[in-house]
Scaffold this motif. Sequence first.
Motif, PDB file in Angstrom:
ATOM      1  N   ILE A 142      42.949   1.411  51.393  1.00 32.93           N
ATOM      2  CA  ILE A 142      41.933   0.126  52.007  1.00 32.93           C
ATOM      3  C   ILE A 142      42.704  -0.944  51.607  1.00 32.93           C
ATOM      4  N   LEU A 143      43.616  -0.980  50.623  1.00 29.51           N
ATOM      5  CA  LEU A 143      44.216  -2.398  50.280  1.00 29.51           C
ATOM      6  C   LEU A 143      44.958  -2.711  51.509  1.00 29.51           C
ATOM      7  N   GLU A 144      45.750  -1.710  51.963  1.00 25.12           N
ATOM      8  CA  GLU A 144      46.740  -1.990  53.053  1.00 25.12           C
ATOM      9  C   GLU A 144      45.769  -2.594  54.312  1.00 25.12           C
ATOM     10  N   PHE A 145      44.766  -1.942  54.726  1.00 25.98           N
ATOM     11  CA  PHE A 145      43.949  -2.570  55.774  1.00 25.98           C
ATOM     12  C   PHE A 145      43.567  -4.002  55.436  1.00 25.98           C
ATOM     13  N   TYR A 146      43.370  -4.304  54.256  1.00 26.84           N
ATOM     14  CA  TYR A 146      43.100  -5.654  53.804  1.00 26.84           C
ATOM     15  C   TYR A 146      44.184  -6.367  54.138  1.00 26.84           C
ATOM     16  N   ILE A 147      45.081  -6.011  53.752  1.00 29.85           N
ATOM     17  CA  ILE A 147      46.664  -6.964  53.803  1.00 29.85           C
ATOM     18  C   ILE A 147      46.885  -7.021  55.386  1.00 29.85           C
ATOM     19  N   ASP A 148      46.766  -5.970  56.041  1.00 34.99           N
ATOM     20  CA  ASP A 148      47.089  -6.080  57.666  1.00 34.99           C
ATOM     21  C   ASP A 148      46.051  -6.990  58.315  1.00 34.99           C
ATOM     22  N   TYR A 149      44.997  -6.999  57.918  1.00 36.88           N
ATOM     23  CA  TYR A 149      43.844  -7.801  58.672  1.00 36.88           C
ATOM     24  C   TYR A 149      44.350  -9.316  58.506  1.00 36.88           C
ATOM     25  N   HIS A 150      44.882  -9.608  57.357  1.00 38.47           N
ATOM     26  CA  HIS A 150      45.350 -11.237  57.260  1.00 38.47           C
ATOM     27  C   HIS A 150      46.928 -11.420  57.560  1.00 38.47           C
ATOM     28  N   ALA A 151      47.540 -10.573  57.649  1.00 38.44           N
ATOM     29  CA  ALA A 151      49.178 -10.833  57.998  1.00 38.44           C
ATOM     30  C   ALA A 151      49.153 -10.713  59.472  1.00 38.44           C
ATOM     31  N   ARG A 152      49.666 -11.742  60.112  1.00 37.66           N
ATOM     32  CA  ARG A 152      49.733 -11.607  61.690  1.00 37.66           C
ATOM     33  C   ARG A 152      50.733 -12.755  62.013  1.00 37.66           C
ATOM     34  N   GLU A 153      50.639 -12.978  63.255  1.00 39.95           N
ATOM     35  CA  GLU A 153      52.050 -13.965  63.773  1.00 39.95           C
ATOM     36  C   GLU A 153      51.650 -15.271  63.106  1.00 39.95           C
ATOM     37  N   THR A 154      50.389 -15.768  63.183  1.00 41.46           N
ATOM     38  CA  THR A 154      50.103 -16.966  62.525  1.00 41.46           C
ATOM     39  C   THR A 154      49.877 -17.179  61.049  1.00 41.46           C
ATOM     40  N   TYR A 155      50.012 -16.141  60.114  1.00 42.64           N
ATOM     41  CA  TYR A 155      49.809 -16.135  58.912  1.00 42.64           C
ATOM     42  C   TYR A 155      50.386 -15.178  58.238  1.00 42.64           C
ATOM     43  N   ARG A 156      50.989 -15.556  56.941  1.00 42.33           N
ATOM     44  CA  ARG A 156      51.463 -14.589  56.218  1.00 42.33           C
ATOM     45  C   ARG A 156      50.885 -14.608  54.856  1.00 42.33           C
ATOM     46  N   VAL A 157      50.995 -13.439  53.895  1.00 41.30           N
ATOM     47  CA  VAL A 157      50.244 -13.194  52.816  1.00 41.30           C
ATOM     48  C   VAL A 157      51.265 -13.158  51.747  1.00 41.30           C
TER      49      VAL A 157
END
Length: 204
Positions: free
Chosen positions: A96-111
């Motif tokens: 579930i935590l990986e889902f959360y991280i994957d939702y936020h980390a993308r080409e325009t944002y890093r975590v």
Amino acid sequence: MIVKVFALMALLALSACGAAEPKWASDADVARAQFTAERPTSITLYTVLSNANNSGAHAGLLINASEQVLFDPAGTWFNRSIPERNDVHYGITPQILEFYIDYHARETYRVVEQTLIVSPEVAELILQRAKAYGAVPKAQCTKAITSILDGVPGFDGLPRTWFPRVLEIAFGKLPGVRERLITDNDADKNRGVLVAQDAKPATE
């Protein structure tokens, strides 16, 4: 006239922030989802940063205490398989935590992931504060997190701030913090991540 202008500005500011959205999962659902993570007990701050200008876009707090929950104040992420009570998400397994991280980390944002090992007593105090805080209005994610950590042993140097980037920098200066940078080339439109995660079982 000046008073009216300030009143109008205050009203617009409140409208922009948006009202809190209270949620209250049933006792049965919360008990069913309860997950205890591996020790040691810890607190992890997740900060979402813009790749364009390094500004902070969001902040969330993973609390590994007697149970592992995610305090995601005013966040837009959700998973239908786990219960939520006023921005506290229960049953936060590694997947579930990986889902959360994957939702936020993308080409325009890093975590930025920052983990601090704390005593069971400190972890439990933060857990109870998160549960008692209530639903958080939009744009107040960092304000809520810093309010919860205010006065907690080991977090004394943190500022009370509205800005995720300010908290991320200060949190990184706490003794013993382990930091990890998470990047992803996924497209900016992340709603598809919610659909994809719902298609996967939320169990380990």
